[in-house]
Design a protein around this motif. Structure first.
Motif, PDB file in Angstrom:
ATOM      1  N   LEU A  60       0.884  -1.140   0.076  1.00 41.30           N
ATOM      2  CA  LEU A  60       0.094  -0.017   0.117  1.00 41.30           C
ATOM      3  C   LEU A  60       0.803   1.318   0.180  1.00 41.30           C
ATOM      4  O   LEU A  60       1.967   1.212   0.578  1.00 41.30           O
ATOM      5  CB  LEU A  60      -0.982   0.204   1.222  1.00 41.30           C
ATOM      6  CG  LEU A  60      -2.234  -0.905   1.207  1.00 41.30           C
ATOM      7  CD1 LEU A  60      -2.854  -1.004   2.562  1.00 41.30           C
ATOM      8  CD2 LEU A  60      -3.011  -0.597   0.158  1.00 41.30           C
ATOM      9  N   LYS A 143      -5.700   8.020  -6.686  1.00 41.37           N
ATOM     10  CA  LYS A 143      -5.455   6.474  -6.876  1.00 41.37           C
ATOM     11  C   LYS A 143      -4.992   6.022  -5.656  1.00 41.37           C
ATOM     12  O   LYS A 143      -5.329   4.977  -5.343  1.00 41.37           O
ATOM     13  CB  LYS A 143      -4.628   6.306  -8.105  1.00 41.37           C
ATOM     14  CG  LYS A 143      -4.694   4.688  -8.592  1.00 41.37           C
ATOM     15  CD  LYS A 143      -3.880   4.782  -9.943  1.00 41.37           C
ATOM     16  CE  LYS A 143      -3.200   3.501 -10.209  1.00 41.37           C
ATOM     17  NZ  LYS A 143      -2.413   3.194 -11.249  1.00 41.37           N
ATOM     18  N   GLU A 144      -3.932   6.718  -5.207  1.00 31.55           N
ATOM     19  CA  GLU A 144      -3.238   6.119  -3.819  1.00 31.55           C
ATOM     20  C   GLU A 144      -3.969   6.253  -2.821  1.00 31.55           C
ATOM     21  O   GLU A 144      -4.337   4.859  -1.950  1.00 31.55           O
ATOM     22  CB  GLU A 144      -1.848   6.950  -3.616  1.00 31.55           C
ATOM     23  CG  GLU A 144      -0.854   6.767  -4.498  1.00 31.55           C
ATOM     24  CD  GLU A 144      -1.107   7.449  -5.944  1.00 31.55           C
ATOM     25  OE1 GLU A 144      -1.897   8.646  -6.031  1.00 31.55           O
ATOM     26  OE2 GLU A 144      -0.325   6.864  -6.863  1.00 31.55           O
ATOM     27  N   THR A 147      -6.701   3.267  -3.529  1.00 27.12           N
ATOM     28  CA  THR A 147      -6.106   2.021  -3.312  1.00 27.12           C
ATOM     29  C   THR A 147      -6.036   1.382  -1.594  1.00 27.12           C
ATOM     30  O   THR A 147      -6.533   0.385  -1.533  1.00 27.12           O
ATOM     31  CB  THR A 147      -4.512   1.915  -3.822  1.00 27.12           C
ATOM     32  OG1 THR A 147      -4.531   2.147  -5.081  1.00 27.12           O
ATOM     33  CG2 THR A 147      -4.000   0.405  -3.723  1.00 27.12           C
ATOM     34  N   CYS A 148      -5.733   2.475  -0.728  1.00 25.53           N
ATOM     35  CA  CYS A 148      -5.900   2.085   0.472  1.00 25.53           C
ATOM     36  C   CYS A 148      -7.528   1.985   0.974  1.00 25.53           C
ATOM     37  O   CYS A 148      -7.593   1.128   1.884  1.00 25.53           O
ATOM     38  CB  CYS A 148      -5.329   3.351   1.342  1.00 25.53           C
ATOM     39  SG  CYS A 148      -3.503   3.452   0.957  1.00 25.53           S
ATOM     40  N   THR A 151      -8.897  -1.391  -0.095  1.00 21.78           N
ATOM     41  CA  THR A 151      -8.259  -2.356   0.825  1.00 21.78           C
ATOM     42  C   THR A 151      -9.339  -2.780   1.938  1.00 21.78           C
ATOM     43  O   THR A 151      -9.460  -3.802   2.385  1.00 21.78           O
ATOM     44  CB  THR A 151      -6.974  -2.113   1.262  1.00 21.78           C
ATOM     45  OG1 THR A 151      -6.044  -2.118   0.017  1.00 21.78           O
ATOM     46  CG2 THR A 151      -6.093  -3.264   2.272  1.00 21.78           C
ATOM     47  N   VAL A 181      -7.889   2.848  -9.817  1.00 21.95           N
ATOM     48  CA  VAL A 181      -7.544   1.954  -8.661  1.00 21.95           C
ATOM     49  C   VAL A 181      -7.823   0.499  -9.178  1.00 21.95           C
ATOM     50  O   VAL A 181      -8.767  -0.048  -9.865  1.00 21.95           O
ATOM     51  CB  VAL A 181      -8.466   2.092  -7.423  1.00 21.95           C
ATOM     52  CG1 VAL A 181      -8.114   0.895  -6.401  1.00 21.95           C
ATOM     53  CG2 VAL A 181      -8.566   3.549  -6.808  1.00 21.95           C
ATOM     54  N   ASP A 182      -6.671  -0.390  -9.053  1.00 25.14           N
ATOM     55  CA  ASP A 182      -6.543  -1.607  -9.645  1.00 25.14           C
ATOM     56  C   ASP A 182      -7.445  -2.639  -8.737  1.00 25.14           C
ATOM     57  O   ASP A 182      -6.849  -3.367  -7.991  1.00 25.14           O
ATOM     58  CB  ASP A 182      -5.048  -2.042  -9.890  1.00 25.14           C
ATOM     59  CG  ASP A 182      -4.921  -3.420 -10.746  1.00 25.14           C
ATOM     60  OD1 ASP A 182      -5.829  -3.971 -10.881  1.00 25.14           O
ATOM     61  OD2 ASP A 182      -3.846  -3.487 -11.082  1.00 25.14           O
ATOM     62  N   VAL A 186      -5.841  -5.422  -5.993  1.00 23.14           N
ATOM     63  CA  VAL A 186      -6.107  -5.206  -4.467  1.00 23.14           C
ATOM     64  C   VAL A 186      -6.962  -6.713  -4.039  1.00 23.14           C
ATOM     65  O   VAL A 186      -6.613  -7.169  -2.929  1.00 23.14           O
ATOM     66  CB  VAL A 186      -6.863  -3.942  -4.004  1.00 23.14           C
ATOM     67  CG1 VAL A 186      -7.290  -3.911  -2.725  1.00 23.14           C
ATOM     68  CG2 VAL A 186      -6.338  -2.816  -4.775  1.00 23.14           C
TER      69      VAL A 186
END
Ligand code: 5GP
Ligand code: MN
Length: 318
Positions: A60, A143-144, A147-148, A151, A181-182, A186
């Motif tokens: 992450l 995007k960062e 991503t979190c 999760t 976001v991928d 994830v």
């Protein structure tokens, strides 16, 4: 409005720290790292202090900056995420020494231990609360951060499977997919990957699994010795409680894990409709959600099992 006050505190603070619960899971870690990045979007800095960081979440953004301890002891502001009580908060001395404190959480059993408390038990993940906060604060969703957030949402909804999911869960997920976001990546990391130690522990849990009360209760355990044998790291016990839960006819799954130094077992309970395991855990000083909860109970395997079964039977009969 609490959110306005929260924003004001973030903007006024020179030093900010973020804490979360002990044995942090994907929602705890995801919320901590997402909030740090959100605070950075507000042009402030925050330190994330997490003493035990599971390897699964090392991918992450910001994971490499997580601290075990820091030089600063009296932060202007300490924010707790995804944690119901001060007792369960890892490194809670930072919280107790802070000038101002904020609690952001989604546990029904939260006892509002902050100066400001933003708690929404209808939210399936603390990360989902952070999305609504980001919207309110007009923070640009990167995007960062996404991503979190993803999760935490995937972790606490069991990959979109649990009852707590909301229309927002899917709307936010769609929004995050749109910004790049991928999600499959994830998802694979959180739901579709087992560490070798987790796999070895899974075998032990299956071999010891007992069906009680005509198959309505599943029970299993691991000892400290088991964890040593398989070189378990923090987080390697995650998900073991679901082995019992996934068996047809099981209403309550009990998984207990030895805490040798405390002469106790850490209990994880999962339930299907109707049995509120948070209420059961509250009787033992723990808490959580109605279908997923935990507590620490003194004794050996048989004693802990007996204490739990006594309360569970009462619930089943009522
Ligand atoms: P897990 O079984 O995954 O450790 O925890 C399930 C849920 O119960 C999580 O939401 C977790 O935060 C909560 N929980 C677990 N142990 C405790 C505890 O000792 N006290 C409280 N208040 N909540 C707990
Ligand atoms: Mn959570």
């Amino acid at each position: 409005m609490t959110l306005d006050e929260i924003l004001k505190e973030i903007k006024n603070a020179q030093t900010i720290a973020i804490l979360t619960h002990e044995s942090p899971d994907g929602d705890a870690i995801g919320s901590s790292l997402a909030l740090k990045l959100m605070i950075e979007e507000l042009e402030k800095e925050a330190e994330v202090i997490i003493p035990e960081f599971p390897r699964t979440f090392q991918f992450l953004p910001g994971a490499e900056q997580v601290k075990i301890d820091t030089e600063t002891k009296n932060y202007d502001l300490v924010i707790s995420v995804d944690c119901a009580t001060l007792k369960r908060l890892a490194k809670n001395e930072y919280f107790e020494n802070a000038k101002k404190t904020i609690v952001i959480d989604h546990h029904g059993s939260n006892n509002m231990y902050g100066d400001l408390n933003y708690v929404n038990p209808a939210s399936p993940a603390c990360c989902e609360i952070l999305v609504s906060m980001a919207e309110y604060f007009q923070i640009h969703m990167t995007k960062e951060i996404g991503t979190c957030i993803m999760t935490g949402m995937i972790t606490d909804t069991g990959g979109f499977r649990y009852m707590g999911i909301t229309p927002e869960t899917f709307e936010y997920t769609a929004d995050l997919l749109r910004i790049g976001v991928d999600i499959p990546d994830v998802y694979k990391r959180i739901m579709g990957t087992k560490t070798k130690a987790n796999f070895e522990l899974t075998k032990k849990v299956i071999s010891r699994l007992e069906m009680l009360e005509d198959g309505k209760v599943a029970f299993s355990y691991i000892n400290a010795q088991d964890e040593k044998e398989v070189n378990a790291e923090p987080g390697d016990h995650e998900g073991l409680v679901n082995i019992g839960k996934d068996i047809e006819g099981v209403l309550v799954s009990i998984f207990i894990r030895q805490k040798e130094e405390e002469n106790a077992y850490k209990v994880s309970l999962r339930s299907e409709d109707g049995i509120n395991v948070s209420d059961i855990c509250l009787l033992f000083g723990g808490g959580g959600h109605s279908r997923a909860a935990g507590a620490l109970i003194q004794g050996n395997v048989e004693e802990v099992k007996e204490k739990l079964m006594k309360e569970i039977k009462k619930w089943m009969e009522s």
